[in-house]
Scaffold this active site. Structure first.
Site, PDB file in Angstrom:
ATOM      1  N   TYR A   1      -0.079  11.108  15.385  1.00 37.22           N
ATOM      2  CA  TYR A   1       0.851  10.290  14.590  1.00 37.22           C
ATOM      3  C   TYR A   1       1.599   9.315  15.496  1.00 37.22           C
ATOM      4  O   TYR A   1       1.718   8.120  15.191  1.00 37.22           O
ATOM      5  CB  TYR A   1       1.832  11.202  13.850  1.00 37.22           C
ATOM      6  CG  TYR A   1       2.748  10.495  12.877  1.00 37.22           C
ATOM      7  CD1 TYR A   1       2.276  10.033  11.649  1.00 37.22           C
ATOM      8  CD2 TYR A   1       4.096  10.294  13.178  1.00 37.22           C
ATOM      9  CE1 TYR A   1       3.121   9.394  10.748  1.00 37.22           C
ATOM     10  CE2 TYR A   1       4.947   9.658  12.287  1.00 37.22           C
ATOM     11  CZ  TYR A   1       4.456   9.218  11.063  1.00 37.22           C
ATOM     12  OH  TYR A   1       5.296   8.575  10.177  1.00 37.22           O
ATOM     13  N   THR A  29       0.869  -1.196   0.000  1.00 34.59           N
ATOM     14  CA  THR A  29       0.000   0.000   0.000  1.00 34.59           C
ATOM     15  C   THR A  29       0.902   1.242   0.000  1.00 34.59           C
ATOM     16  O   THR A  29       1.984   1.239   0.590  1.00 34.59           O
ATOM     17  CB  THR A  29      -0.944   0.014   1.215  1.00 34.59           C
ATOM     18  OG1 THR A  29      -0.183   0.119   2.415  1.00 34.59           O
ATOM     19  CG2 THR A  29      -1.818  -1.233   1.254  1.00 34.59           C
ATOM     20  N   GLY A  48       2.346   2.351  -2.652  1.00 34.01           N
ATOM     21  CA  GLY A  48       3.488   1.948  -3.476  1.00 34.01           C
ATOM     22  C   GLY A  48       3.810   2.923  -4.589  1.00 34.01           C
ATOM     23  O   GLY A  48       4.655   2.644  -5.441  1.00 34.01           O
TER      24      GLY A  48
HETATM   25  P1  NAP Z   1       5.179   9.447   0.992  1.00 35.12           P
HETATM   26  O1  NAP Z   1       6.155   9.396  -0.114  1.00 35.12           O
HETATM   27  O2  NAP Z   1       4.379  10.680   1.188  1.00 35.12           O
HETATM   28  O3  NAP Z   1       4.225   8.170   0.870  1.00 35.12           O
HETATM   29  C1  NAP Z   1       3.029   8.051   1.542  1.00 35.12           C
HETATM   30  C2  NAP Z   1       2.225   7.018   0.786  1.00 35.12           C
HETATM   31  O4  NAP Z   1       1.037   6.719   1.483  1.00 35.12           O
HETATM   32  C3  NAP Z   1       1.851   7.515  -0.602  1.00 35.12           C
HETATM   33  O5  NAP Z   1       2.028   6.477  -1.528  1.00 35.12           O
HETATM   34  C4  NAP Z   1       0.393   7.851  -0.457  1.00 35.12           C
HETATM   35  O6  NAP Z   1      -0.300   7.679  -1.672  1.00 35.12           O
HETATM   36  C5  NAP Z   1      -0.040   6.829   0.562  1.00 35.12           C
HETATM   37  N1  NAP Z   1      -1.253   7.240   1.250  1.00 35.12           N
HETATM   38  C6  NAP Z   1      -1.378   8.172   2.217  1.00 35.12           C
HETATM   39  N2  NAP Z   1      -2.650   8.258   2.612  1.00 35.12           N
HETATM   40  C7  NAP Z   1      -3.340   7.346   1.885  1.00 35.12           C
HETATM   41  C8  NAP Z   1      -4.684   6.952   1.834  1.00 35.12           C
HETATM   42  N3  NAP Z   1      -5.604   7.494   2.613  1.00 35.12           N
HETATM   43  N4  NAP Z   1      -5.031   5.970   0.959  1.00 35.12           N
HETATM   44  C9  NAP Z   1      -4.121   5.408   0.165  1.00 35.12           C
HETATM   45  N5  NAP Z   1      -2.811   5.734   0.169  1.00 35.12           N
HETATM   46  C10 NAP Z   1      -2.446   6.695   1.017  1.00 35.12           C
HETATM   47  O7  NAP Z   1       5.914   9.202   2.373  1.00 35.12           O
HETATM   48  P2  NAP Z   1       6.779   7.987   2.943  1.00 35.12           P
HETATM   49  O8  NAP Z   1       7.750   8.610   3.852  1.00 35.12           O
HETATM   50  O9  NAP Z   1       7.249   7.092   1.882  1.00 35.12           O
HETATM   51  O10 NAP Z   1       5.682   7.271   3.852  1.00 35.12           O
HETATM   52  C11 NAP Z   1       5.429   5.884   3.813  1.00 35.12           C
HETATM   53  C12 NAP Z   1       5.227   5.383   5.233  1.00 35.12           C
HETATM   54  O11 NAP Z   1       6.458   5.552   5.949  1.00 35.12           O
HETATM   55  C13 NAP Z   1       4.154   6.121   6.047  1.00 35.12           C
HETATM   56  O12 NAP Z   1       3.395   5.189   6.765  1.00 35.12           O
HETATM   57  C14 NAP Z   1       4.982   6.974   7.001  1.00 35.12           C
HETATM   58  O13 NAP Z   1       4.281   7.251   8.188  1.00 35.12           O
HETATM   59  C15 NAP Z   1       6.166   6.067   7.218  1.00 35.12           C
HETATM   60  N6  NAP Z   1       7.340   6.768   7.758  1.00 35.12           N
HETATM   61  C16 NAP Z   1       8.002   7.702   7.008  1.00 35.12           C
HETATM   62  C17 NAP Z   1       9.114   8.348   7.553  1.00 35.12           C
HETATM   63  C18 NAP Z   1       9.888   9.398   6.811  1.00 35.12           C
HETATM   64  O14 NAP Z   1      10.724  10.098   7.410  1.00 35.12           O
HETATM   65  N7  NAP Z   1       9.695   9.549   5.516  1.00 35.12           N
HETATM   66  C19 NAP Z   1       9.529   8.029   8.857  1.00 35.12           C
HETATM   67  C20 NAP Z   1       8.831   7.061   9.567  1.00 35.12           C
HETATM   68  C21 NAP Z   1       7.738   6.425   9.004  1.00 35.12           C
HETATM   69  P3  NAP Z   1      -1.168   8.891  -2.309  1.00 35.12           P
HETATM   70  O15 NAP Z   1      -0.247  10.073  -2.321  1.00 35.12           O
HETATM   71  O16 NAP Z   1      -1.516   8.420  -3.645  1.00 35.12           O
HETATM   72  O17 NAP Z   1      -2.300   9.046  -1.386  1.00 35.12           O
END
Ligand code: NAP
Length: 257
Positions: free
Chosen positions: A149, A11, A13
């Site tokens: 969060y 998810t 992706g």
């Molecule tokens: P990102 O590039 O913004 O990716 C977030 C992803 O989640 C996107 O593909 C987005 O797709 C999807 N998404 C969000 N809300 C959604 C919804 N309601 N339905 C379907 N898809 C949804 O950021 P990322 O950092 O790769 O985040 C991925 C995960 O890593 C998240 O769970 C985040 O909390 C976790 N995380 C990130 C970090 C960091 O520093 N980057 C640190 C710790 C944890 P759409 O844009 O198409 O909605």
């Protein structure tokens, strides 16, 4: 080929950690289905992942749409071996300035949806399957203005343990990855311009012993390990990918410069 003949659903992706993981999985022999909301980034991901990948527009909070996405994955690839519940949202929810809707949206996207997606995948998962939840170091960090969060990510961490207990008799593994600061679009709302992002990362890296923020691929490698049979005796664990920020805090530049 560490995922030869495996089928994975990821998810979120279409961006950041999820996209890096999808690309790595494909390069390791997996057949991959991804979901996301944004059609533009889904289309771009489809080009990057190649013809074999299944790319589905679905909001993780839409239970019926996610159930259809899971069925479509199994129909296309005949089975499901790996589930990476990665989609997530995060924004500030300060005490004194947060509505119930805003707070609950984070819990709904990050926690409730994850639970329901795992539940819907279960009829298709067999002995040896691997489920990986994307938590965060915010499950312990106590950062101000992140109550929702942080609550959501610590819920995922503990949910991994409960799910692993329930699914161990079926030989299904459930583990967490907990990234620290990783360079992805998730930071765009707090640092929209390249200059703001550079300043943000310069601030963040002062509290990271390895002296930099991480890359999505560095998280993807941990997910790959948990997805593969190499981690076959790892159950209910958490892999922290944060450059030492939580485990070796006193080694951070901010304490040593
Ligand atoms: P990102 O590039 O913004 O990716 C977030 C992803 O989640 C996107 O593909 C987005 O797709 C999807 N998404 C969000 N809300 C959604 C919804 N309601 N339905 C379907 N898809 C949804 O950021 P990322 O950092 O790769 O985040 C991925 C995960 O890593 C998240 O769970 C985040 O909390 C976790 N995380 C990130 C970090 C960091 O520093 N980057 C640190 C710790 C944890 P759409 O844009 O198409 O909605």
């Amino acid at each position: 080929m560490r995922l030869r003949d495996k089928v994975a659903l990821i998810t979120g992706g279409n961006s950041g950690i999820g996209l890096a993981t999808a690309k790595l999985f494909v390069s390791e022999g997996a057949k991959v289905a991804i979901t996301g909301r944004d059609q533009k980034t889904l289309d771009a991901a489809a080009l990057e992942l190649g013809d074999e990948a299944l790319v589905i527009q679905a909001n993780v909070t839409d239970q019926a749409a996610m159930e259809r996405a899971i069925v479509a994955t199994v129909e296309k690839f005949d089975k499901l071996d790996v589930v990476f519940t990665n989609a997530g949202t995060g924004y500030f929810t300060p005490l004194g300035g947060t509505s119930a809707e805003s707070f609950e949206n984070i819990l709904n996207v990050n926690v409730t949806s994850t639970f329901l997606i795992v539940q819907a995948c279960l009829p298709h998962l067999k002995q040896g399957a691997s489920i990986i939840l994307n938590s965060s170091v915010q499950n312990v960090d106590g950062k101000p203005r992140l109550s929702a969060y942080a609550a959501s990510k610590s819920a995922l961490r503990t949910m991994v343990r409960a799910m692993a207990s329930e699914l161990s008799p079926r030989g299904i593994r459930v583990n967490a990855v907990s990234p620290g600061s990783i360079d992805t679009p998730i930071w765009d709302n707090v640092a929209p311009s390249p200059k703001e992002k550079k300043n943000l990362y310069n601030r963040l890296k002062r509290s990271i012993p390895l002296g930099r923020v991480g890359t999505p691929l560095e998280v993807a490698y941990a997910v790959l390990f948990l997805a593969s049979d190499e981690s076959s005796f790892i159950q209910a664990a958490e892999i922290v990918i944060d450059g030492g920020a939580t485990g070796a805090m006193m080694g951070a530049p901010i304490y040593n410069q």
